[in-house]
Scaffold this motif. Structure first.
Motif, PDB file in Angstrom:
ATOM      1  N   ARG B   9       1.267  -0.759   0.040  1.00  0.00           N
ATOM      2  CA  ARG B   9      -0.277  -0.189  -0.315  1.00  0.00           C
ATOM      3  C   ARG B   9       1.210   1.131  -0.107  1.00  0.00           C
ATOM      4  O   ARG B   9       0.649   2.074  -0.383  1.00  0.00           O
ATOM      5  CB  ARG B   9      -0.740   0.197   0.959  1.00  0.00           C
ATOM      6  CG  ARG B   9      -2.638  -0.536   0.890  1.00  0.00           C
ATOM      7  CD  ARG B   9      -3.409  -0.630   2.033  1.00  0.00           C
ATOM      8  NE  ARG B   9      -3.520  -0.712   3.313  1.00  0.00           N
ATOM      9  CZ  ARG B   9      -3.655  -2.082   3.569  1.00  0.00           C
ATOM     10  NH1 ARG B   9      -4.111  -3.048   3.574  1.00  0.00           N
ATOM     11  NH2 ARG B   9      -2.903  -2.189   4.909  1.00  0.00           N
ATOM     12  N   LYS B  12       2.168   1.725  -3.952  1.00  0.00           N
ATOM     13  CA  LYS B  12       1.359   2.015  -4.623  1.00  0.00           C
ATOM     14  C   LYS B  12       0.639   3.445  -4.213  1.00  0.00           C
ATOM     15  O   LYS B  12       0.276   4.657  -5.847  1.00  0.00           O
ATOM     16  CB  LYS B  12      -0.157   1.170  -4.209  1.00  0.00           C
ATOM     17  CG  LYS B  12      -0.729   1.298  -5.191  1.00  0.00           C
ATOM     18  CD  LYS B  12      -1.786   0.922  -5.434  1.00  0.00           C
ATOM     19  CE  LYS B  12      -2.835   0.417  -5.882  1.00  0.00           C
ATOM     20  NZ  LYS B  12      -4.335  -0.062  -6.559  1.00  0.00           N
ATOM     21  N   THR B 175       4.431  -2.900  -6.528  1.00  0.00           N
ATOM     22  CA  THR B 175       3.768  -2.788  -6.358  1.00  0.00           C
ATOM     23  C   THR B 175       3.048  -3.999  -6.738  1.00  0.00           C
ATOM     24  O   THR B 175       1.950  -4.734  -7.031  1.00  0.00           O
ATOM     25  CB  THR B 175       2.321  -1.630  -6.882  1.00  0.00           C
ATOM     26  OG1 THR B 175       3.186  -0.588  -6.803  1.00  0.00           O
ATOM     27  CG2 THR B 175       0.812  -1.684  -6.617  1.00  0.00           C
TER      28      THR B 175
END
Lengths: 90, 558
Positions: B9, B12, B175
């Motif tokens: 996360r 990302k 990612t």
């Protein structure tokens, strides 16, 4: 649990990553004294950006901003120490 | 691979923000960069067939020409070029450039080019050449991500973009890691458009990852080499960096040299060829001819397409007064391991290590790169889009978020505006030639006029409608490039011209292929915009206000 610490981590990667990269290039230049001066200078220049950006991209892996500063500070200390040591010896 | 989801996360988020900040600048850099790969061919396309005054002067006349030129024009002694291989883009034997006072060393746009022109009575005069700067302008767009001048400040801006680009690449890879094996090369074509775009974005990104890594790193170095050298000068070189780069002084010491005692260029070429049989010299660049350490750069191409430092080719460094090769550090096939490493980083950026086939591959990779950042922006918009929900409020069409509308308009305006602007300014090389005084300024004006008009249009019309309009415009303007040459071939009486040079014809053919591609994209986009789902920022019928959304209640299910 990984803390985000955006500002702290980004600053650590940007600043300490850059000093680390410069220190690495200095160590390289020291041990690459046999190369022709223009080639040695150019290679030393070229390696700064890749090292810096690799550190900067990896800095978000640290669990917190504080750890990023500590570990990168330590890495800087080690490379700077190596450089000082090598320069004293030669 | 097992990677903590929290980490994914975080990366990302890095990918999203670095990507969205740099996407549009990178689009221009990639598109203009793809064209810059064939700079020489574009110059050949844009150069009128008018006879150059000094055309046909043989290489054997060079020594006399050099002597007379620097006797009359001392600024030519600083740097002049002898063109051994004359071509459509470099038709004259001896040229030199005059830079404006205080101009940036990278600024080739403002430099004036002079041609040494021999008269019938044996004297030499300097004629300012009206050489097209079209290709240089596009190169500048490439080098400083769409800004008009290659200055220190603009290069730093490009450098910051390159750093963020590197971060976007690294974070994009992280990612992708967890689903790397599972989703690798999966292209799920289907009703879920976002899924399909994401798959395609991933395939292209991963497939061209090494290319992008090289581009991001080299671009950052090109931007920041001066400050890095400045720091290293103190840190590593004890302030003696300049000395490391200076060629060794001639044995004669610091006394001024007499240029008439230089080895004639014909002999220089012969000697370099004897030393490096596969090396075909094209340009001799004389630096500081009268100074204490004169240098001659012999540029040339390796016959086997070996790795070359610069787009101009490999370099043999020669002492112009003895004809001796002083350094083979940049000469293909004659380099040490560390010299090859150094030459590689340049060659990897310029695509100058495998002849024409590799340049074409770089061309495709650069266009794919442009598509990659464009699709990244579309994904950002798509993942913030609001879908109509049948069960919640009877399928009313929701109003799209303001930020996605603005981002969509910006992306369409900037990306398609750059394409339209470049195509139009290329056409202008032929249509405006001889009709305006300062064609090179017109090139710049036309590009930026188109670029900013496209952006304004995109915000005014909304991204959906503007995307169709601008793709149609891009189709017309890009097809106008080969059409211009076609008209010239059919109507020789027109002021236009069509070069039969292979490079120039390739420009026409490539523009035709690109134009047709834009045409197909325009048709497909029109279908979606005017007939596709209405709960999307890409629909011409999407409501823009809450009241319009309320009106559309109940008709959403179509």
């Amino acid at each position: 649990m990984i803390q985000r610490d955006w500002l702290s981590k980004t600053l650590a990667g940007t600043l300490l990553g850059l000093t680390f990269a410069f220190a690495c290039s200095a160590v390289f230049a020291h041990f690459a004294a046999s190369l022709a001066p223009p080639i040695r200078a150019q290679l030393a220049m070229w390696m700064v950006i890749p090292i810096w950006l690799c550190v900067l991209s990896c800095v978000y892996l640290f669990r917190s901003g504080k750890r990023a500063w500590l570990w990168l500070g330590f890495a800087n200390f080690v490379v700077a120490g190596l450089l000082a040591f090598a320069r004293v010896l030669s | 691979m097992k990677v903590p989801s929290e980490l994914i996360r975080i990366y990302k988020a890095v990918h999203t923000w670095t990507g969205i900040l740099t996407g549009m600048a990178l689009f221009i850099a990639f598109y203009a960069g793809a064209i810059t790969l064939f700079k020489e061919q574009l110059v050949a396309w844009a150069t009128p067939p008018a006879a150059s005054p000094a055309r046909g002067v043989p290489l054997s006349a060079a020594p006399e020409l050099i002597n007379q030129t620097i006797a009359r024009h001392s600024e030519a002694a600083r740097e002049l070029e002898i063109h051994v291989a004359r071509s459509a883009s470099a038709p004259d034997l001896l040229t030199w450039k005059v830079h404006d006072e205080g101009a940036d060393e990278h600024d080739q746009l403002s430099a004036r080019l002079f041609v040494a022109t021999p008269a019938s009575d044996g004297t030499v005069s300097a004629v300012q050449a009206e050489r097209t700067k079209l290709a240089e302008l596009i190169d500048v767009l490439h080098r400083v991500v769409g800004l008009p001048v290659d200055s220190d400040l603009n290069r730093s801006f490009m450098g910051v973009v390159a750093i963020l680009y590197f971060l976007a690449l690294a974070s994009g890879l992280v990612t992708l890691l967890p689903s790397l094996i599972k989703d690798l090369f999966a292209l799920r074509v289907g009703p879920n458009l976002k899924r399909m775009w994401l798959d395609a974005h991933n395939i292209v990104g991963l497939g061209s990852f090494p290319f992008h890594l090289i581009m991001a790193l080299t671009a950052a170095v090109f931007a920041f080499h001066d400050p890095i050298y400045l720091v290293q000068n103190t840190l590593i070189h004890d302030g003696k960096l300049a000395a490391a780069f200076r060629p060794p002084a001639a044995p004669g010491g610091a006394q001024p040299r007499d240029p008439s005692t230089m080895v004639p260029p014909e002999q220089i070429v012969a000697r370099v060829k004897a030393e490096a049989p596969d090396f075909e010299p094209t340009v001799l660049r004389y630096m500081r001819i009268k100074g204490p350490n004169p240098t001659l750069f012999v540029f040339g191409h390796d016959r086997h397409g070996a790795l070359e430092q610069r787009a101009l080719g490999g370099i043999a460094m020669v002492d112009p007064y003895t004809g001796r090769i002083t350094s083979t550090a940049y000469l293909p096939g004659h380099q040490s391991a560390s010299e090859i490493v150094l030459a590689s980083v340049f060659a990897l950026h310029f695509g100058s290590y495998g002849g024409a086939p590799l340049k074409w591959m770089y061309f495709l990779l650069a266009l794919l790169g442009a598509w990659l950042v464009y699709s990244g922006n579309l994904l950002w918009i798509e993942s913030r889009g609001r879908k109509a929900k049948q069960r919640v409020d009877g399928g009313a069409i929701p109003v799209q978020r303001r930020d996605t509308q603005l981002m969509a308009s910006a992306t369409i305006g900037v990306c398609l505006g750059a394409i339209c602007g470049i195509s139009l300014t290329i056409c202008a090389a032929k249509w405006l030639h001889g009709r305006v005084d300062d064609l090179n300024s017109w090139h710049r004006i036309l590009y930026y006029l188109t670029f900013f008009t496209a952006i304004a249009w995109s915000f005014y019309r909304g991204a959906a409608r503007a995307s169709v309009d601008l793709l149609r415009l891009a189709t017309c303007l890009t097809l106008a490039i080969p059409l211009t040459s076609l008209i010239a071939a059919i109507l020789p009486a027109s002021a236009l011209w069509a070069s039969r040079d292979l490079g120039a014809v390739s420009v026409d053919l490539t523009a035709a292929a690109l134009g047709l591609t834009f045409g197909v994209l325009a048709r497909r986009t029109a279908r979606r915009v005017y007939g596709g789902r209405r709960d999307s920022v890409w629909s011409a019928h999407a409501p823009v206000t809450e009241s319009a959304a309320a009106d559309s209640q109940g008709v959403a299910a179509e």
